[in-house]
Motif scaffolding. Structure first.
Motif, PDB file in Angstrom:
ATOM      1  N   ASP A 119       0.844  -1.178   0.000  1.00  0.00           N
ATOM      2  CA  ASP A 119       0.000   0.000   0.000  1.00  0.00           C
ATOM      3  C   ASP A 119       0.894   1.248   0.000  1.00  0.00           C
ATOM      4  N   GLU A 120       0.503   2.238  -0.771  1.00  0.00           N
ATOM      5  CA  GLU A 120       1.306   3.453  -0.934  1.00  0.00           C
ATOM      6  C   GLU A 120       1.500   4.203   0.377  1.00  0.00           C
ATOM      7  N   ARG A 121       0.456   4.248   1.185  1.00  0.00           N
ATOM      8  CA  ARG A 121       0.547   4.945   2.473  1.00  0.00           C
ATOM      9  C   ARG A 121       1.545   4.255   3.408  1.00  0.00           C
ATOM     10  N   ASP A 122       1.531   2.930   3.396  1.00  0.00           N
ATOM     11  CA  ASP A 122       2.488   2.170   4.210  1.00  0.00           C
ATOM     12  C   ASP A 122       3.925   2.433   3.753  1.00  0.00           C
ATOM     13  N   GLN A 123       4.128   2.500   2.428  1.00  0.00           N
ATOM     14  CA  GLN A 123       5.466   2.782   1.898  1.00  0.00           C
ATOM     15  C   GLN A 123       5.938   4.173   2.302  1.00  0.00           C
ATOM     16  N   GLU A 124       5.029   5.148   2.233  1.00  0.00           N
ATOM     17  CA  GLU A 124       5.380   6.511   2.635  1.00  0.00           C
ATOM     18  C   GLU A 124       5.766   6.560   4.109  1.00  0.00           C
ATOM     19  N   GLU A 125       5.022   5.864   4.943  1.00  0.00           N
ATOM     20  CA  GLU A 125       5.313   5.831   6.373  1.00  0.00           C
ATOM     21  C   GLU A 125       6.649   5.131   6.628  1.00  0.00           C
ATOM     22  N   ALA A 126       6.894   4.025   5.949  1.00  0.00           N
ATOM     23  CA  ALA A 126       8.162   3.306   6.102  1.00  0.00           C
ATOM     24  C   ALA A 126       9.330   4.192   5.670  1.00  0.00           C
ATOM     25  N   PHE A 127       9.147   4.937   4.584  1.00  0.00           N
ATOM     26  CA  PHE A 127      10.208   5.822   4.116  1.00  0.00           C
ATOM     27  C   PHE A 127      10.440   6.963   5.099  1.00  0.00           C
ATOM     28  N   ARG A 128       9.378   7.492   5.659  1.00  0.00           N
ATOM     29  CA  ARG A 128       9.505   8.556   6.657  1.00  0.00           C
ATOM     30  C   ARG A 128      10.302   8.054   7.863  1.00  0.00           C
ATOM     31  N   VAL A 129      10.015   6.848   8.318  1.00  0.00           N
ATOM     32  CA  VAL A 129      10.732   6.260   9.449  1.00  0.00           C
ATOM     33  C   VAL A 129      12.205   6.050   9.087  1.00  0.00           C
ATOM     34  N   ALA A 130      12.478   5.576   7.873  1.00  0.00           N
ATOM     35  CA  ALA A 130      13.866   5.378   7.431  1.00  0.00           C
ATOM     36  C   ALA A 130      14.627   6.705   7.433  1.00  0.00           C
ATOM     37  N   CYS A 131      14.001   7.766   6.937  1.00  0.00           N
ATOM     38  CA  CYS A 131      14.634   9.083   6.904  1.00  0.00           C
ATOM     39  C   CYS A 131      14.911   9.603   8.309  1.00  0.00           C
ATOM     40  N   LEU A 132      13.930   9.510   9.175  1.00  0.00           N
ATOM     41  CA  LEU A 132      14.101   9.982  10.555  1.00  0.00           C
ATOM     42  C   LEU A 132      15.192   9.197  11.278  1.00  0.00           C
ATOM     43  N   THR A 133      15.204   7.890  11.079  1.00  0.00           N
ATOM     44  CA  THR A 133      16.204   7.039  11.724  1.00  0.00           C
ATOM     45  C   THR A 133      17.606   7.390  11.236  1.00  0.00           C
ATOM     46  N   PHE A 134      17.763   7.554   9.929  1.00  0.00           N
ATOM     47  CA  PHE A 134      19.069   7.895   9.380  1.00  0.00           C
ATOM     48  C   PHE A 134      19.516   9.278   9.866  1.00  0.00           C
ATOM     49  N   ASP A 135      18.601  10.236   9.906  1.00  0.00           N
ATOM     50  CA  ASP A 135      18.940  11.572  10.408  1.00  0.00           C
ATOM     51  C   ASP A 135      19.350  11.525  11.876  1.00  0.00           C
ATOM     52  N   GLU A 136      18.647  10.755  12.682  1.00  0.00           N
ATOM     53  CA  GLU A 136      19.001  10.627  14.100  1.00  0.00           C
ATOM     54  C   GLU A 136      20.393  10.021  14.255  1.00  0.00           C
ATOM     55  N   LEU A 137      20.703   9.041  13.434  1.00  0.00           N
ATOM     56  CA  LEU A 137      22.018   8.415  13.477  1.00  0.00           C
ATOM     57  C   LEU A 137      23.110   9.428  13.116  1.00  0.00           C
ATOM     58  N   ARG A 138      22.846  10.228  12.105  1.00  0.00           N
ATOM     59  CA  ARG A 138      23.843  11.209  11.652  1.00  0.00           C
ATOM     60  C   ARG A 138      24.114  12.295  12.692  1.00  0.00           C
TER      61      ARG A 138
END
Length: 114
Positions: free
Chosen positions: A1-20
């Protein structure tokens, strides 16, 4: 589902930013490769995706964290012409020589699945 993909991508971005920005952790070649894989799997092919990939790969090169996983994901994400032009641009315009791209990578020689 497109909404699930958007949410997963948002989480990936936030996680990577927090790591950086973390005071306690640093990105590795594996975290860069994993984020590039998230981009490939979760973001539709577009100019925005190409700009994000370019930005992430530039930073990865600057930090000397281009390992096998990063290279594999870059090849899967982009055309050979785009990939080659990006490498040349990083070398000539940013002054980062190719052999320094992986200066901080520690690859393991063992197969973790054994």
């Amino acid at each position: 589902d497109e909404r699930d993909q958007e949410e997963a991508f948002r989480v990936a971005c936030l996680t990577f930013d927090e790591l950086r920005i973390s005071e306690y952790l640093q990105p590795t070649h594996v975290s860069y490769g994993t984020f590039l894989k998230a981009i490939r799997k979760l973001m539709p092919d577009s100019e925005i995706r190409e700009k994000l990939v370019t930005s992430v790969f530039r930073r990865c090169c600057k930090e000397g964290l281009v390992g096998e996983m990063v290279l594999r994901e870059m090849k899967a994400l982009s055309s050979p012409d785009f990939y080659q032009s990006l490498l040349e641009e990083i070398d000539t315009k940013l002054g980062i020589p190719p052999k320094s791209f992986s200066a901080n990578v520690v690859e393991r020689d063992y197969d973790w699945r054994e």
